[in-house]
Design a protein around this motif. Structure first.
Motif, PDB file in Angstrom:
ATOM      1  N   HIS A  86     -60.659   0.286  26.060  1.00 17.48           N
ATOM      2  CA  HIS A  86     -61.042   1.666  25.795  1.00 17.48           C
ATOM      3  C   HIS A  86     -60.671   2.578  26.952  1.00 17.48           C
ATOM      4  N   THR A  87     -60.781   3.869  26.703  1.00 17.65           N
ATOM      5  CA  THR A  87     -60.376   4.902  27.656  1.00 17.65           C
ATOM      6  C   THR A  87     -60.917   4.662  29.060  1.00 17.65           C
ATOM      7  N   GLY A  88     -59.990   4.526  30.015  1.00 18.06           N
ATOM      8  CA  GLY A  88     -60.368   4.411  31.419  1.00 18.06           C
ATOM      9  C   GLY A  88     -60.898   3.061  31.833  1.00 18.06           C
ATOM     10  N   GLY A  89     -60.962   2.094  30.917  1.00 21.68           N
ATOM     11  CA  GLY A  89     -61.506   0.792  31.285  1.00 21.68           C
ATOM     12  C   GLY A  89     -60.718   0.118  32.385  1.00 21.68           C
ATOM     13  N   LEU A  90     -59.402   0.139  32.273  1.00 23.98           N
ATOM     14  CA  LEU A  90     -58.560  -0.481  33.297  1.00 23.98           C
ATOM     15  C   LEU A  90     -58.609   0.291  34.606  1.00 23.98           C
ATOM     16  N   ASN A  91     -59.015   1.574  34.542  1.00 27.44           N
ATOM     17  CA  ASN A  91     -59.107   2.379  35.759  1.00 27.44           C
ATOM     18  C   ASN A  91     -60.278   1.967  36.643  1.00 27.44           C
ATOM     19  N   ALA A  92     -61.160   1.146  36.122  1.00 26.65           N
ATOM     20  CA  ALA A  92     -62.280   0.662  36.921  1.00 26.65           C
ATOM     21  C   ALA A  92     -61.900  -0.562  37.742  1.00 26.65           C
ATOM     22  N   MET A  93     -60.629  -0.987  37.670  1.00 26.86           N
ATOM     23  CA  MET A  93     -60.205  -2.223  38.306  1.00 26.86           C
ATOM     24  C   MET A  93     -59.143  -1.952  39.367  1.00 26.86           C
ATOM     25  N   ASP A  94     -59.278  -2.615  40.506  1.00 26.92           N
ATOM     26  CA  ASP A  94     -58.257  -2.530  41.543  1.00 26.92           C
ATOM     27  C   ASP A  94     -57.033  -3.319  41.100  1.00 26.92           C
ATOM     28  N   PRO A  95     -55.865  -3.090  41.708  1.00 26.12           N
ATOM     29  CA  PRO A  95     -54.631  -3.730  41.224  1.00 26.12           C
ATOM     30  C   PRO A  95     -54.691  -5.253  41.159  1.00 26.12           C
ATOM     31  N   ALA A  96     -55.273  -5.903  42.155  1.00 26.92           N
ATOM     32  CA  ALA A  96     -55.334  -7.370  42.148  1.00 26.92           C
ATOM     33  C   ALA A  96     -56.195  -7.882  40.998  1.00 26.92           C
ATOM     34  N   SER A  97     -57.345  -7.251  40.791  1.00 24.37           N
ATOM     35  CA  SER A  97     -58.222  -7.654  39.695  1.00 24.37           C
ATOM     36  C   SER A  97     -57.576  -7.380  38.350  1.00 24.37           C
ATOM     37  N   LEU A  98     -56.880  -6.258  38.253  1.00 31.49           N
ATOM     38  CA  LEU A  98     -56.217  -5.912  37.001  1.00 31.49           C
ATOM     39  C   LEU A  98     -55.119  -6.910  36.658  1.00 31.49           C
ATOM     40  N   GLN A  99     -54.382  -7.351  37.653  1.00 31.37           N
ATOM     41  CA  GLN A  99     -53.323  -8.323  37.392  1.00 31.37           C
ATOM     42  C   GLN A  99     -53.910  -9.652  36.921  1.00 31.37           C
ATOM     43  N   ARG A 100     -55.037 -10.061  37.485  1.00 36.19           N
ATOM     44  CA  ARG A 100     -55.698 -11.284  37.024  1.00 36.19           C
ATOM     45  C   ARG A 100     -56.180 -11.128  35.587  1.00 36.19           C
ATOM     46  N   LEU A 101     -56.717  -9.949  35.270  1.00 36.79           N
ATOM     47  CA  LEU A 101     -57.188  -9.702  33.909  1.00 36.79           C
ATOM     48  C   LEU A 101     -56.040  -9.753  32.907  1.00 36.79           C
ATOM     49  N   LEU A 102     -54.905  -9.157  33.258  1.00 32.52           N
ATOM     50  CA  LEU A 102     -53.756  -9.161  32.360  1.00 32.52           C
ATOM     51  C   LEU A 102     -53.253 -10.587  32.122  1.00 32.52           C
ATOM     52  N   HIS A 103     -53.276 -11.399  33.156  1.00 33.29           N
ATOM     53  CA  HIS A 103     -52.855 -12.790  33.011  1.00 33.29           C
ATOM     54  C   HIS A 103     -53.784 -13.533  32.051  1.00 33.29           C
ATOM     55  N   GLN A 104     -55.096 -13.337  32.224  1.00 36.05           N
ATOM     56  CA  GLN A 104     -56.053 -14.021  31.352  1.00 36.05           C
ATOM     57  C   GLN A 104     -55.977 -13.486  29.926  1.00 36.05           C
ATOM     58  N   ALA A 105     -55.741 -12.179  29.794  1.00 37.13           N
ATOM     59  CA  ALA A 105     -55.630 -11.589  28.455  1.00 37.13           C
ATOM     60  C   ALA A 105     -54.495 -12.221  27.662  1.00 37.13           C
ATOM     61  N   ALA A 106     -53.400 -12.523  28.352  1.00 36.73           N
ATOM     62  CA  ALA A 106     -52.265 -13.146  27.680  1.00 36.73           C
ATOM     63  C   ALA A 106     -52.631 -14.516  27.126  1.00 36.73           C
ATOM     64  N   THR A 107     -53.498 -15.249  27.824  1.00 41.11           N
ATOM     65  CA  THR A 107     -53.898 -16.575  27.339  1.00 41.11           C
ATOM     66  C   THR A 107     -54.813 -16.474  26.126  1.00 41.11           C
ATOM     67  N   LEU A 108     -55.479 -15.323  25.959  1.00 40.97           N
ATOM     68  CA  LEU A 108     -56.391 -15.139  24.830  1.00 40.97           C
ATOM     69  C   LEU A 108     -55.701 -14.623  23.578  1.00 40.97           C
ATOM     70  N   LEU A 109     -54.456 -14.182  23.720  1.00 42.08           N
ATOM     71  CA  LEU A 109     -53.735 -13.611  22.590  1.00 42.08           C
ATOM     72  C   LEU A 109     -52.961 -14.678  21.832  1.00 42.08           C
ATOM     73  N   ALA A 110     -52.911 -14.503  20.521  1.00 44.17           N
ATOM     74  CA  ALA A 110     -52.064 -15.340  19.688  1.00 44.17           C
ATOM     75  C   ALA A 110     -50.603 -14.978  19.944  1.00 44.17           C
ATOM     76  N   PRO A 111     -49.649 -15.833  19.570  1.00 41.92           N
ATOM     77  CA  PRO A 111     -48.230 -15.489  19.748  1.00 41.92           C
ATOM     78  C   PRO A 111     -47.903 -14.137  19.115  1.00 41.92           C
ATOM     79  N   GLY A 112     -47.240 -13.286  19.877  1.00 42.63           N
ATOM     80  CA  GLY A 112     -46.911 -11.955  19.376  1.00 42.63           C
ATOM     81  C   GLY A 112     -48.059 -10.983  19.395  1.00 42.63           C
ATOM     82  N   GLY A 113     -49.203 -11.389  19.961  1.00 44.92           N
ATOM     83  CA  GLY A 113     -50.369 -10.517  20.018  1.00 44.92           C
ATOM     84  C   GLY A 113     -50.137  -9.310  20.904  1.00 44.92           C
ATOM     85  N   ARG A 114     -50.933  -8.289  20.691  1.00 43.45           N
ATOM     86  CA  ARG A 114     -50.751  -7.013  21.396  1.00 43.45           C
ATOM     87  C   ARG A 114     -51.959  -6.714  22.287  1.00 43.45           C
ATOM     88  N   LEU A 115     -51.677  -6.056  23.392  1.00 41.83           N
ATOM     89  CA  LEU A 115     -52.705  -5.495  24.255  1.00 41.83           C
ATOM     90  C   LEU A 115     -52.456  -3.991  24.312  1.00 41.83           C
TER      91      LEU A 115
END
Length: 268
Positions: A117-146
């Motif tokens: 949601h709006t501004g959610g990623l803005n609450a995260m510093d770059p290192a934390s955000l990169q970890r979140l993006l990595h974990q998000a990819a593991t939670l997505l089905a093939p071809g899934g979208r973020l």
């Protein structure tokens, strides 16, 4: 026991959707989301940094199963009364989840869309955000979208507003201190250009689209200035519809949508 920042949950939920500027911005966000969800291969959605119950109900009304999460218990409970009211408790659930500890994101299935949601990623510093993006990819089905709605470093409307009101120091201050929505002043915010987000996500995701939100429309922080001026807002909204297809404007508005697709595994 209440979690930290529970006291800001109700103001956050109320401030964005109820104002005239916020509602117009939300309509543009949902216009894009509706294009995305009709092309998804499945019906499971995970929402990070949950905003208001409006988003949850819209997902549920389209037949999707939604797990809405947030760092605070209070915001995570936002979906409960509306989902019961509209008879969708089986499609909408919520839980408290700390994005600063993405390793705790353990679910029993893969999702076809992760929405921040709006501004959610803005609450995260770059290192934390990169970890979140990595974990998000593991939670997505093939071809899934973020799909995330992000506040950029620059906002031309704010610069213009500070100029005409004689607040010149605010124009030239460091962009990391950009004006926030005034909803959660106790939280530190980090502002990312589209290029920075693309760089952080490059290993796990490919970019589908980047769309400006609030380039012609004013920013939400100027809601009180523009909300009474209905005709002006209507005029600006028409220009918003015309200009939103130009991705190069995304880093100069109030916020932008970034749509990422999970990369296919590399074949060895």
């Amino acid at each position: 026991m209440s979690a930290p920042f529970d006291h800001i949950a109700a103001p956050y939920d109320a401030a964005f959707p109820q104002g005239a500027v916020g509602q117009l911005q939300r309509k543009h966000i949902w216009a894009y989301l509706q294009q995305v969800i009709h092309r998804l291969p499945g019906l499971d959605i995970l929402e990070l940094h949950q905003g208001s119950d409006e988003d949850a109900l819209l997902f549920g009304s389209h037949g999707f199963t939604l797990v809405a999460t947030d760092v605070t218990e209070e915001v995570a409970r936002v979906t409960e009364p509306p989902s019961r009211q509209y008879s969708m408790p089986s499609k909408i659930s919520s839980q408290c989840l700390d994005p600063y500890h993405p390793e705790d994101m353990l679910f029993d299935k893969h999702y076809h869309l992760i929405f921040s949601h709006t501004g959610g990623l803005n609450a995260m510093d770059p290192a934390s955000l990169q970890r979140l993006l990595h974990q998000a990819a593991t939670l997505l089905a093939p071809g899934g979208r973020l799909v995330a709605v992000v506040m950029p470093k620059w906002c031309l409307w704010e610069m213009f507003y500070f100029l005409v009101t004689g607040r010149f120091r605010r124009i030239f201050r460091p962009w990391s201190a950009r004006q926030s929505d005034g909803i959660s002043p106790v939280l530190r915010e980090f502002f990312y250009t589209p290029r920075q987000l693309k760089q952080l996500a490059r290993h796990e995701f490919e970019v589908v689209a980047i769309k400006s939100v609030g380039f012609a429309l004013p920013p939400v922080c100027l809601e009180n200035v523009f909300s009474p001026r209905k005709k002006l807002l209507k005029f600006l909204n028409r220009w918003e519809e015309r200009l939103r297809r130009f991705s190069f404007l995304a880093g100069m508005g109030d916020r932008y949508i970034i749509d990422l697709r999970k990369r296919a595994p590399r074949q060895r």
